[in-house]
Design a protein around this motif. Structure first.
Motif, PDB file in Angstrom:
ATOM      1  N   ARG A   1      -4.620  -4.574  -4.582  1.00 24.73           N
ATOM      2  CA  ARG A   1      -3.316  -4.467  -4.477  1.00 24.73           C
ATOM      3  C   ARG A   1      -2.713  -3.262  -5.479  1.00 24.73           C
ATOM      4  O   ARG A   1      -3.379  -3.528  -6.818  1.00 24.73           O
ATOM      5  N   ASN A   2      -2.199  -2.445  -5.047  1.00 27.14           N
ATOM      6  CA  ASN A   2      -1.652  -1.442  -6.221  1.00 27.14           C
ATOM      7  C   ASN A   2      -0.223  -1.573  -6.407  1.00 27.14           C
ATOM      8  O   ASN A   2       0.467  -1.566  -5.408  1.00 27.14           O
ATOM      9  N   GLY A   3       0.378  -1.315  -7.539  1.00 23.82           N
ATOM     10  CA  GLY A   3       1.665  -1.677  -7.705  1.00 23.82           C
ATOM     11  C   GLY A   3       2.601  -0.667  -7.408  1.00 23.82           C
ATOM     12  O   GLY A   3       3.760  -0.964  -6.682  1.00 23.82           O
ATOM     13  N   ASP A   4       2.124   0.774  -7.218  1.00 22.34           N
ATOM     14  CA  ASP A   4       2.756   1.772  -6.710  1.00 22.34           C
ATOM     15  C   ASP A   4       3.157   1.656  -5.123  1.00 22.34           C
ATOM     16  O   ASP A   4       4.038   1.659  -4.600  1.00 22.34           O
ATOM     17  N   ALA A   5       1.856   1.307  -4.726  1.00 15.96           N
ATOM     18  CA  ALA A   5       1.830   1.018  -2.996  1.00 15.96           C
ATOM     19  C   ALA A   5       2.773  -0.031  -2.667  1.00 15.96           C
ATOM     20  O   ALA A   5       3.525  -0.173  -1.805  1.00 15.96           O
ATOM     21  N   LEU A   6       2.619  -0.920  -3.592  1.00 12.56           N
ATOM     22  CA  LEU A   6       3.653  -2.235  -3.135  1.00 12.56           C
ATOM     23  C   LEU A   6       5.231  -2.033  -3.459  1.00 12.56           C
ATOM     24  O   LEU A   6       6.170  -2.259  -2.641  1.00 12.56           O
ATOM     25  N   SER A   7       5.549  -1.165  -4.473  1.00  9.11           N
ATOM     26  CA  SER A   7       6.875  -0.487  -4.536  1.00  9.11           C
ATOM     27  C   SER A   7       7.457   0.207  -3.129  1.00  9.11           C
ATOM     28  O   SER A   7       8.402   0.061  -2.669  1.00  9.11           O
ATOM     29  N   LEU A   8       6.504   0.968  -2.895  1.00 10.16           N
ATOM     30  CA  LEU A   8       6.716   1.972  -1.784  1.00 10.16           C
ATOM     31  C   LEU A   8       6.869   0.979  -0.454  1.00 10.16           C
ATOM     32  O   LEU A   8       7.765   1.154   0.613  1.00 10.16           O
ATOM     33  N   TRP A   9       5.933  -0.085  -0.309  1.00 14.55           N
ATOM     34  CA  TRP A   9       5.935  -0.742   0.863  1.00 14.55           C
ATOM     35  C   TRP A   9       7.236  -1.766   0.881  1.00 14.55           C
ATOM     36  O   TRP A   9       7.618  -2.002   2.068  1.00 14.55           O
ATOM     37  N   GLY A  10       7.762  -1.956  -0.255  1.00 12.94           N
ATOM     38  CA  GLY A  10       9.158  -2.877  -0.352  1.00 12.94           C
ATOM     39  C   GLY A  10      10.371  -2.068   0.041  1.00 12.94           C
ATOM     40  O   GLY A  10      11.246  -2.671   0.586  1.00 12.94           O
ATOM     41  N   GLU A  11      10.134  -0.727   0.320  1.00  9.47           N
ATOM     42  CA  GLU A  11      11.193   0.124   0.602  1.00  9.47           C
ATOM     43  C   GLU A  11      11.054   0.485   2.313  1.00  9.47           C
ATOM     44  O   GLU A  11      11.894   1.460   2.772  1.00  9.47           O
ATOM     45  N   CYS A  12      10.073   0.153   2.774  1.00 10.33           N
ATOM     46  CA  CYS A  12       9.833   0.327   4.170  1.00 10.33           C
ATOM     47  C   CYS A  12      10.589  -0.609   5.170  1.00 10.33           C
ATOM     48  O   CYS A  12      10.269  -1.693   5.131  1.00 10.33           O
ATOM     49  N   SER A  13      11.455   0.125   6.005  1.00 14.19           N
ATOM     50  CA  SER A  13      12.177  -0.823   6.853  1.00 14.19           C
ATOM     51  C   SER A  13      11.155  -1.379   8.072  1.00 14.19           C
ATOM     52  O   SER A  13      11.375  -2.164   8.860  1.00 14.19           O
ATOM     53  N   LEU A  14      10.399  -0.257   8.554  1.00 13.27           N
ATOM     54  CA  LEU A  14       9.431  -0.630   9.539  1.00 13.27           C
ATOM     55  C   LEU A  14       8.529  -1.883   9.136  1.00 13.27           C
ATOM     56  O   LEU A  14       7.957  -1.938   7.828  1.00 13.27           O
ATOM     57  N   PRO A  15       8.017  -2.653  10.033  1.00 12.55           N
ATOM     58  CA  PRO A  15       7.043  -3.864   9.789  1.00 12.55           C
ATOM     59  C   PRO A  15       5.650  -3.328   9.545  1.00 12.55           C
ATOM     60  O   PRO A  15       4.702  -3.325  10.531  1.00 12.55           O
ATOM     61  N   LEU A  16       5.360  -2.749   8.437  1.00  7.05           N
ATOM     62  CA  LEU A  16       4.065  -2.410   8.055  1.00  7.05           C
ATOM     63  C   LEU A  16       3.098  -3.289   7.388  1.00  7.05           C
ATOM     64  O   LEU A  16       3.669  -4.118   6.641  1.00  7.05           O
TER      65      LEU A  16
END
Length: 226
Positions: free
Chosen positions: A51-66
């Motif tokens: 897991r990458n911290g930057d990717a987790l931050s982006l993931w947390g701001e995605c409203s689509l269920p990815l």
């Protein structure tokens, strides 16, 4: 579906901070959001995998269920240049290997989508390819994050010239104050406004805790036509 490629003047200048703020601002405006960081090094091994911290931050701001693997399809543990990390584990880091997962996210048709690069514009991939070739392949307009510190004007102007040379449109840029002690800060910002051929989407001050909501307060998505 507006989609943008996020690049920066260097590594560690706040691309993810700004990208997360842009996504938050889009959500605040009622838009559905999706993001992808197609390759990331410096990942941590967790029970769920790397897991990458930057990717987790982006993931947390995605409203689509990815799924996480959709947001960060290529994850490497060593905190080194992605092409070197990929070489160590025998993973071909080709343009097509990064373009395909980006196109898969595009097919989800979010109202606002971001693709975050790694490092700066000319980060190497396999052979003589660069991460900029991925941006060229998907043909997205570019948002440039300028890490404001000594030397940033040169880095920003050169990056903008390279983006134009590659046939892509610089849609906007964000001034991210990474060094609050930058000498002649206002003069440097004024020069950036004069030299960069795109609107400034906002100036983000040095924040002790740069939350997506706090960064979003400093950004203006209407300058992108949204």
């Amino acid at each position: 579906m507006p989609a943008y490629f996020i690049t920066g003047t260097d590594t560690e200048i706040g691309k993810t901070t700004i990208a997360s703020g842009l996504l938050h601002a889009a959500r605040r405006a009622g838009l559905s959001t999706a993001a992808i960081k197609p390759v990331a090094s410096g990942c941590e091994l967790t029970p769920e995998g790397l897991r990458n911290g930057d990717a987790l931050s982006l993931w947390g701001e995605c409203s689509l269920p990815l799924r996480y693997e959709e947001v960060n399809p290529l994850a490497f543990e060593p905190a080194i240049a992605p092409h070197l990390a990929a070489r160590e584990v025998g993973t071909p880091l080709t343009v097509q290997a990064l373009v395909e997962p980006i196109q898969a996210i595009q097919a989800r048709n979010a109202d606002f989508m971001l693709v975050e690069g790694a490092g700066g514009w000319r980060v190497p991939l396999e052979g003589q390819a660069n991460l900029s070739d991925v941006a060229k392949s998907v043909g997205m307009p570019v948002i440039l994050v300028v890490g404001v510190r000594l030397g940033c004007i040169n880095h920003a102007v050169l990056t903008a010239e390279a983006i134009a040379h590659d046939g892509l449109r610089l849609a906007g840029w964000v001034a991210n104050i990474v060094d609050p002690q930058t000498s002649r800060l206002n003069d440097n910002l004024a020069t950036l406004h004069e030299r960069l051929p795109a609107p400034c989407l906002g100036t983000v001050p040095y924040l002790a805790e740069a939350t997506p909501a706090g960064v979003a307060d400093c950004l203006d998505l209407t300058l992108l036509g949204l």
